[in-house]
Design a protein around this motif. Structure first.
Motif, PDB file in Angstrom:
ATOM      1  N   LYS A  84       0.821  -1.200   0.000  1.00  0.00           N
ATOM      2  CA  LYS A  84       0.000   0.000   0.000  1.00  0.00           C
ATOM      3  C   LYS A  84       0.860   1.258   0.000  1.00  0.00           C
ATOM      4  O   LYS A  84       2.021   1.238   0.401  1.00  0.00           O
ATOM      5  CB  LYS A  84      -0.902   0.021   1.241  1.00  0.00           C
ATOM      6  N   ASN A  85       0.255   2.343  -0.429  1.00  0.00           N
ATOM      7  CA  ASN A  85       0.852   3.666  -0.316  1.00  0.00           C
ATOM      8  C   ASN A  85       0.175   4.402   0.832  1.00  0.00           C
ATOM      9  O   ASN A  85      -1.021   4.232   1.069  1.00  0.00           O
ATOM     10  CB  ASN A  85       0.668   4.472  -1.603  1.00  0.00           C
ATOM     11  N   SER A  86       0.939   5.221   1.537  1.00  0.00           N
ATOM     12  CA  SER A  86       0.354   5.980   2.644  1.00  0.00           C
ATOM     13  C   SER A  86      -0.038   7.377   2.192  1.00  0.00           C
ATOM     14  O   SER A  86       0.616   7.971   1.343  1.00  0.00           O
ATOM     15  CB  SER A  86       1.352   6.075   3.807  1.00  0.00           C
ATOM     16  N   ASN A  87      -1.103   7.878   2.770  1.00  0.00           N
ATOM     17  CA  ASN A  87      -1.557   9.240   2.494  1.00  0.00           C
ATOM     18  C   ASN A  87      -1.596  10.055   3.777  1.00  0.00           C
ATOM     19  O   ASN A  87      -2.367  11.005   3.892  1.00  0.00           O
ATOM     20  CB  ASN A  87      -2.951   9.205   1.856  1.00  0.00           C
ATOM     21  N   ASP A  88      -0.753   9.649   4.737  1.00  0.00           N
ATOM     22  CA  ASP A  88      -0.811  10.265   6.061  1.00  0.00           C
ATOM     23  C   ASP A  88       0.500  10.930   6.449  1.00  0.00           C
ATOM     24  O   ASP A  88       0.776  11.124   7.622  1.00  0.00           O
ATOM     25  CB  ASP A  88      -1.177   9.212   7.116  1.00  0.00           C
ATOM     26  N   GLY A  89       1.313  11.260   5.448  1.00  0.00           N
ATOM     27  CA  GLY A  89       2.565  11.942   5.735  1.00  0.00           C
ATOM     28  C   GLY A  89       3.730  11.011   6.008  1.00  0.00           C
ATOM     29  O   GLY A  89       4.858  11.469   6.189  1.00  0.00           O
ATOM     30  N   LEU A  90       3.487   9.695   6.027  1.00  0.00           N
ATOM     31  CA  LEU A  90       4.568   8.748   6.315  1.00  0.00           C
ATOM     32  C   LEU A  90       5.427   8.468   5.089  1.00  0.00           C
ATOM     33  O   LEU A  90       6.513   7.926   5.192  1.00  0.00           O
ATOM     34  CB  LEU A  90       3.977   7.432   6.841  1.00  0.00           C
ATOM     35  N   ASN A  91       4.902   8.785   3.903  1.00  0.00           N
ATOM     36  CA  ASN A  91       5.638   8.602   2.650  1.00  0.00           C
ATOM     37  C   ASN A  91       5.992   7.149   2.380  1.00  0.00           C
ATOM     38  O   ASN A  91       7.017   6.860   1.776  1.00  0.00           O
ATOM     39  CB  ASN A  91       6.915   9.458   2.640  1.00  0.00           C
ATOM     40  N   TYR A  92       5.166   6.211   2.834  1.00  0.00           N
ATOM     41  CA  TYR A  92       5.349   4.813   2.462  1.00  0.00           C
ATOM     42  C   TYR A  92       4.772   4.609   1.069  1.00  0.00           C
ATOM     43  O   TYR A  92       3.647   5.014   0.788  1.00  0.00           O
ATOM     44  CB  TYR A  92       4.656   3.877   3.450  1.00  0.00           C
ATOM     45  N   ASN A  93       5.549   3.971   0.211  1.00  0.00           N
ATOM     46  CA  ASN A  93       5.122   3.805  -1.175  1.00  0.00           C
ATOM     47  C   ASN A  93       5.711   2.495  -1.687  1.00  0.00           C
ATOM     48  O   ASN A  93       6.730   2.484  -2.363  1.00  0.00           O
ATOM     49  CB  ASN A  93       5.601   4.985  -2.019  1.00  0.00           C
ATOM     50  N   PHE A  94       5.063   1.389  -1.329  1.00  0.00           N
ATOM     51  CA  PHE A  94       5.646   0.081  -1.603  1.00  0.00           C
ATOM     52  C   PHE A  94       5.042  -0.533  -2.858  1.00  0.00           C
ATOM     53  O   PHE A  94       3.847  -0.821  -2.917  1.00  0.00           O
ATOM     54  CB  PHE A  94       5.434  -0.840  -0.394  1.00  0.00           C
ATOM     55  N   ARG A  95       5.905  -0.732  -3.867  1.00  0.00           N
ATOM     56  CA  ARG A  95       5.517  -1.369  -5.120  1.00  0.00           C
ATOM     57  C   ARG A  95       6.661  -2.307  -5.514  1.00  0.00           C
ATOM     58  O   ARG A  95       7.416  -2.033  -6.445  1.00  0.00           O
ATOM     59  CB  ARG A  95       5.276  -0.327  -6.221  1.00  0.00           C
ATOM     60  N   HIS A  96       6.777  -3.388  -4.793  1.00  0.00           N
ATOM     61  CA  HIS A  96       7.916  -4.275  -5.018  1.00  0.00           C
ATOM     62  C   HIS A  96       7.712  -5.151  -6.253  1.00  0.00           C
ATOM     63  O   HIS A  96       6.604  -5.493  -6.620  1.00  0.00           O
ATOM     64  CB  HIS A  96       8.138  -5.148  -3.782  1.00  0.00           C
ATOM     65  N   GLY A  97       8.822  -5.494  -6.869  1.00  0.00           N
ATOM     66  CA  GLY A  97       8.796  -6.352  -8.050  1.00  0.00           C
ATOM     67  C   GLY A  97       9.279  -5.657  -9.302  1.00  0.00           C
ATOM     68  O   GLY A  97       9.426  -6.286 -10.350  1.00  0.00           O
ATOM     69  N   ASN A  98       9.542  -4.336  -9.213  1.00  0.00           N
ATOM     70  CA  ASN A  98      10.051  -3.600 -10.358  1.00  0.00           C
ATOM     71  C   ASN A  98      11.543  -3.329 -10.210  1.00  0.00           C
ATOM     72  O   ASN A  98      12.112  -3.483  -9.135  1.00  0.00           O
ATOM     73  CB  ASN A  98       9.307  -2.265 -10.496  1.00  0.00           C
ATOM     74  N   VAL A  99      12.176  -2.933 -11.312  1.00  0.00           N
ATOM     75  CA  VAL A  99      13.591  -2.560 -11.318  1.00  0.00           C
ATOM     76  C   VAL A  99      13.673  -1.049 -11.425  1.00  0.00           C
ATOM     77  O   VAL A  99      13.061  -0.450 -12.310  1.00  0.00           O
ATOM     78  CB  VAL A  99      14.337  -3.218 -12.498  1.00  0.00           C
ATOM     79  N   TYR A 100      14.458  -0.442 -10.535  1.00  0.00           N
ATOM     80  CA  TYR A 100      14.563   1.012 -10.508  1.00  0.00           C
ATOM     81  C   TYR A 100      15.988   1.460 -10.824  1.00  0.00           C
ATOM     82  O   TYR A 100      16.961   0.806 -10.442  1.00  0.00           O
ATOM     83  CB  TYR A 100      14.119   1.548  -9.144  1.00  0.00           C
ATOM     84  N   LEU A 101      16.073   2.580 -11.528  1.00  0.00           N
ATOM     85  CA  LEU A 101      17.350   3.144 -11.949  1.00  0.00           C
ATOM     86  C   LEU A 101      17.458   4.575 -11.441  1.00  0.00           C
ATOM     87  O   LEU A 101      16.463   5.280 -11.350  1.00  0.00           O
ATOM     88  CB  LEU A 101      17.461   3.142 -13.480  1.00  0.00           C
ATOM     89  N   THR A 102      18.679   5.007 -11.161  1.00  0.00           N
ATOM     90  CA  THR A 102      18.911   6.368 -10.709  1.00  0.00           C
ATOM     91  C   THR A 102      20.184   6.906 -11.352  1.00  0.00           C
ATOM     92  O   THR A 102      21.130   6.138 -11.583  1.00  0.00           O
ATOM     93  CB  THR A 102      19.050   6.439  -9.174  1.00  0.00           C
ATOM     94  N   PRO A 103      20.240   8.205 -11.662  1.00  0.00           N
ATOM     95  CA  PRO A 103      21.483   8.778 -12.165  1.00  0.00           C
ATOM     96  C   PRO A 103      22.497   9.060 -11.067  1.00  0.00           C
ATOM     97  O   PRO A 103      23.614   9.468 -11.354  1.00  0.00           O
ATOM     98  CB  PRO A 103      21.025  10.076 -12.832  1.00  0.00           C
ATOM     99  N   ILE A 104      22.122   8.840  -9.823  1.00  0.00           N
ATOM    100  CA  ILE A 104      23.024   9.121  -8.705  1.00  0.00           C
ATOM    101  C   ILE A 104      23.676   7.822  -8.240  1.00  0.00           C
ATOM    102  O   ILE A 104      23.026   6.966  -7.642  1.00  0.00           O
ATOM    103  CB  ILE A 104      22.279   9.804  -7.547  1.00  0.00           C
ATOM    104  N   ARG A 105      24.955   7.699  -8.521  1.00  0.00           N
ATOM    105  CA  ARG A 105      25.681   6.464  -8.233  1.00  0.00           C
ATOM    106  C   ARG A 105      25.602   6.079  -6.760  1.00  0.00           C
ATOM    107  O   ARG A 105      25.405   4.909  -6.427  1.00  0.00           O
ATOM    108  CB  ARG A 105      27.138   6.641  -8.678  1.00  0.00           C
ATOM    109  N   LYS A 106      25.766   7.044  -5.876  1.00  0.00           N
ATOM    110  CA  LYS A 106      25.783   6.753  -4.444  1.00  0.00           C
ATOM    111  C   LYS A 106      24.448   6.185  -3.961  1.00  0.00           C
ATOM    112  O   LYS A 106      24.416   5.288  -3.108  1.00  0.00           O
ATOM    113  CB  LYS A 106      26.124   8.012  -3.644  1.00  0.00           C
ATOM    114  N   ILE A 107      23.349   6.686  -4.498  1.00  0.00           N
ATOM    115  CA  ILE A 107      22.045   6.168  -4.096  1.00  0.00           C
ATOM    116  C   ILE A 107      21.928   4.690  -4.462  1.00  0.00           C
ATOM    117  O   ILE A 107      21.470   3.864  -3.661  1.00  0.00           O
ATOM    118  CB  ILE A 107      20.917   6.978  -4.759  1.00  0.00           C
ATOM    119  N   ALA A 108      22.361   4.339  -5.668  1.00  0.00           N
ATOM    120  CA  ALA A 108      22.287   2.948  -6.104  1.00  0.00           C
ATOM    121  C   ALA A 108      23.170   2.054  -5.247  1.00  0.00           C
ATOM    122  O   ALA A 108      22.771   0.953  -4.849  1.00  0.00           O
ATOM    123  CB  ALA A 108      22.693   2.834  -7.574  1.00  0.00           C
TER     124      ALA A 108
END
Length: 218
Positions: A84-108
């Protein structure tokens, strides 16, 4: 907002991202990525990790509801269990099973360093350890398949993958934002010289073959 800003080139041109994107994983998945490409196999689905996590969550919630140690983690665990995603300020946003990419090496790399190569595997390991600590060995043994138990019992090295010239048709915004709008934000931040890290993650929409991936080491 996040206190982590980076300089960027022009973010896209001719439908191609003009800077490398990175993916953090672990040695657990390298052979699979070599064989099937990045995103070619989905371990969350293959190992049914969401259902396993949910079953363990429901056991823990039934046994320990009201206990201080469980109530500290219960809310976040429930969002993970039911994706589930939260709408209460907790910023939980769980959508597992996908592959995510970032231009920021340190984050990865940081992602690879604190997870098992899969965020959900990391959360699952934490829940298993909680149950074992609370004398829930039987429930863990009843629910956790041997293959997944074996994976969780081992340690893995963080791995950083670098991808050049990723096409806009191969990615979409991680958070469901309109792609054109996100690209306009990229351009705006390019012109101002800074990009907020919260806008830089992309979700891979099709597998990328190993020949397009550079392994930066363990």
């Amino acid at each position: 907002k996040y206190g982590f800003l980076i300089k960027m080139k022009k973010p896209f041109e001719n439908g191609v991202i003009q800077r490398p994107l990175y993916h953090g994983t672990t040695s657990l998945f390298v052979n699979s990525i070599k064989e099937h490409g990045l995103g070619g196999l989905n371990p969350v689905e293959e190992w049914d990790l969401v259902s396993i996590y949910r079953a363990l969550f429901e056991v823990a919630d039934k046994k320990f509801r009201g206990a201080i140690s469980w109530e500290k983690v219960r809310e976040k665990a429930s969002y993970i269990a039911y994706q589930k995603n939260s709408n209460d300020g907790l910023n939980y946003n769980f959508r597992h099973g996908n592959v995510y990419l970032t231009p920021i090496r340190k984050i990865a790399f940081d992602y690879a360093s604190i997870n098992e190569g899969s965020e959900l595997l990391g959360y699952l390991k934490g829940l298993v350890l909680y149950l074992i600590h609370q004398k829930g060995h039987k429930e863990v043994n009843d629910i956790l398949p041997m293959k997944v138990a074996s994976i969780l019992s081992k340690s893995y090295q963080p791995v950083l993958l670098r991808l050049e010239s990723v096409c806009l048709t191969e990615i979409e915004p991680e958070n469901g934002m309109d792609k054109d709008y996100l690209l306009s934000l990229w351009q705006n931040f390019y012109e101002t010289g800074a990009v907020d890290k919260g806008l830089t993650n992309w979700k891979l929409t099709k597998p990328l073959p190993w020949g397009r991936i550079e392994l930066l080491g363990y």
